[in-house]
Design an enzyme around this catalytic site. Structure first.
Site, PDB file in Angstrom:
ATOM      1  N   CYS A 118      29.830  53.090  68.259  1.00  0.00           N
ATOM      2  CA  CYS A 118      30.145  52.642  67.038  1.00  0.00           C
ATOM      3  C   CYS A 118      29.897  52.488  66.058  1.00  0.00           C
ATOM      4  O   CYS A 118      28.331  52.620  66.006  1.00  0.00           O
ATOM      5  CB  CYS A 118      30.397  50.923  66.684  1.00  0.00           C
ATOM      6  N   CYS A 148      35.655  48.647  68.795  1.00  0.00           N
ATOM      7  CA  CYS A 148      33.943  47.968  68.835  1.00  0.00           C
ATOM      8  C   CYS A 148      33.891  45.991  69.917  1.00  0.00           C
ATOM      9  O   CYS A 148      34.728  45.388  69.157  1.00  0.00           O
ATOM     10  CB  CYS A 148      32.986  47.954  68.147  1.00  0.00           C
ATOM     11  N   CYS A 164      48.492  42.617  27.809  1.00  0.00           N
ATOM     12  CA  CYS A 164      48.709  43.567  26.987  1.00  0.00           C
ATOM     13  C   CYS A 164      48.945  44.892  27.295  1.00  0.00           C
ATOM     14  O   CYS A 164      48.037  45.296  28.372  1.00  0.00           O
ATOM     15  CB  CYS A 164      48.803  43.424  25.589  1.00  0.00           C
ATOM     16  N   CYS A 202      46.247  46.533  25.442  1.00  0.00           N
ATOM     17  CA  CYS A 202      44.484  46.236  24.461  1.00  0.00           C
ATOM     18  C   CYS A 202      44.634  45.666  25.626  1.00  0.00           C
ATOM     19  O   CYS A 202      43.462  45.283  25.687  1.00  0.00           O
ATOM     20  CB  CYS A 202      44.504  45.877  23.905  1.00  0.00           C
ATOM     21  N   CYS A 215      31.654  44.148  66.552  1.00  0.00           N
ATOM     22  CA  CYS A 215      31.760  44.013  65.615  1.00  0.00           C
ATOM     23  C   CYS A 215      33.754  43.888  65.298  1.00  0.00           C
ATOM     24  O   CYS A 215      34.372  44.579  63.883  1.00  0.00           O
ATOM     25  CB  CYS A 215      30.806  45.012  64.651  1.00  0.00           C
ATOM     26  N   CYS A 274      46.603  42.771  19.619  1.00  0.00           N
ATOM     27  CA  CYS A 274      47.066  43.948  18.441  1.00  0.00           C
ATOM     28  C   CYS A 274      48.399  44.210  18.044  1.00  0.00           C
ATOM     29  O   CYS A 274      48.841  44.892  17.503  1.00  0.00           O
ATOM     30  CB  CYS A 274      46.105  45.440  19.390  1.00  0.00           C
ATOM     31  N   CYS A 331      52.125  40.997  21.669  1.00  0.00           N
ATOM     32  CA  CYS A 331      49.978  41.189  22.117  1.00  0.00           C
ATOM     33  C   CYS A 331      49.705  39.886  20.635  1.00  0.00           C
ATOM     34  O   CYS A 331      49.540  40.462  19.308  1.00  0.00           O
ATOM     35  CB  CYS A 331      49.273  41.592  22.322  1.00  0.00           C
ATOM     36  N   CYS A 389      27.987  49.357  63.592  1.00  0.00           N
ATOM     37  CA  CYS A 389      26.781  48.188  64.648  1.00  0.00           C
ATOM     38  C   CYS A 389      25.575  48.911  65.570  1.00  0.00           C
ATOM     39  O   CYS A 389      24.677  49.250  66.178  1.00  0.00           O
ATOM     40  CB  CYS A 389      27.121  47.411  65.011  1.00  0.00           C
ATOM     41  N   ASP A 413      57.061  20.237  40.827  1.00  0.00           N
ATOM     42  CA  ASP A 413      57.694  19.530  39.767  1.00  0.00           C
ATOM     43  C   ASP A 413      57.599  20.033  38.631  1.00  0.00           C
ATOM     44  O   ASP A 413      58.356  20.090  37.691  1.00  0.00           O
ATOM     45  CB  ASP A 413      58.005  18.339  40.232  1.00  0.00           C
ATOM     46  N   GLU A 414      56.769  21.173  37.545  1.00  0.00           N
ATOM     47  CA  GLU A 414      56.286  21.416  36.868  1.00  0.00           C
ATOM     48  C   GLU A 414      56.856  23.014  36.765  1.00  0.00           C
ATOM     49  O   GLU A 414      56.922  23.222  37.429  1.00  0.00           O
ATOM     50  CB  GLU A 414      54.974  20.783  36.314  1.00  0.00           C
TER      51      GLU A 414
END
Length: 107
Positions: free
Chosen positions: A21, A4, A96, A99, A7, A71, A68, A24, A87-88
């Site tokens: 279409c 189309c 889990c 759960c 759209c 649980c 976990c 639309c 840099d970290e």
């Protein structure tokens, strides 16, 4: 396959020789040379089996032995995300397998 112009949805041929279409409502008459180019051989409906074949019930996440805190189950899914500066070290996010409790570790 035609799209189309309004759209970008897919336009489908009707029995009266019109491309329409469904998104639309745009429609356009088929040109004489295009009649016969469009063909649908079978309409396929999604079934429960089809959805399962798409893998929705198969969990492809990575697992690790991690207890976990909610649980006590010893298997969790994990992913690494860079939540701080580059840099970290990345943040490990655990979920889990039993759960669905989510927690994170910064290492």
């Amino acid at each position: 396959m035609e799209f189309c112009p309004k759209c970008n949805g897919i336009v489908f041929p009707t029995k009266d020789g019109i491309l329409k279409c469904n998104n639309c409502g745009y429609s356009n008459e088929l040109k004489e040379e295009d009649i016969g180019k469009f063909e649908f051989s079978k309409k396929i409906e999604a079934t429960e089996e089809t959805v399962k074949n798409l893998g929705e019930d198969i969990d492809m996440r990575s697992t690790i032995t991690e207890t976990c805190p909610e649980c006590g189950h010893d298997e969790a899914y994990y992913e690494l995300k860079q939540t701080r500066s580059a840099d970290e070290a990345p943040t490990r996010i655990f979920t889990c397998a039993k759960c669905k409790h989510t927690w994170r570790a910064y290492h």
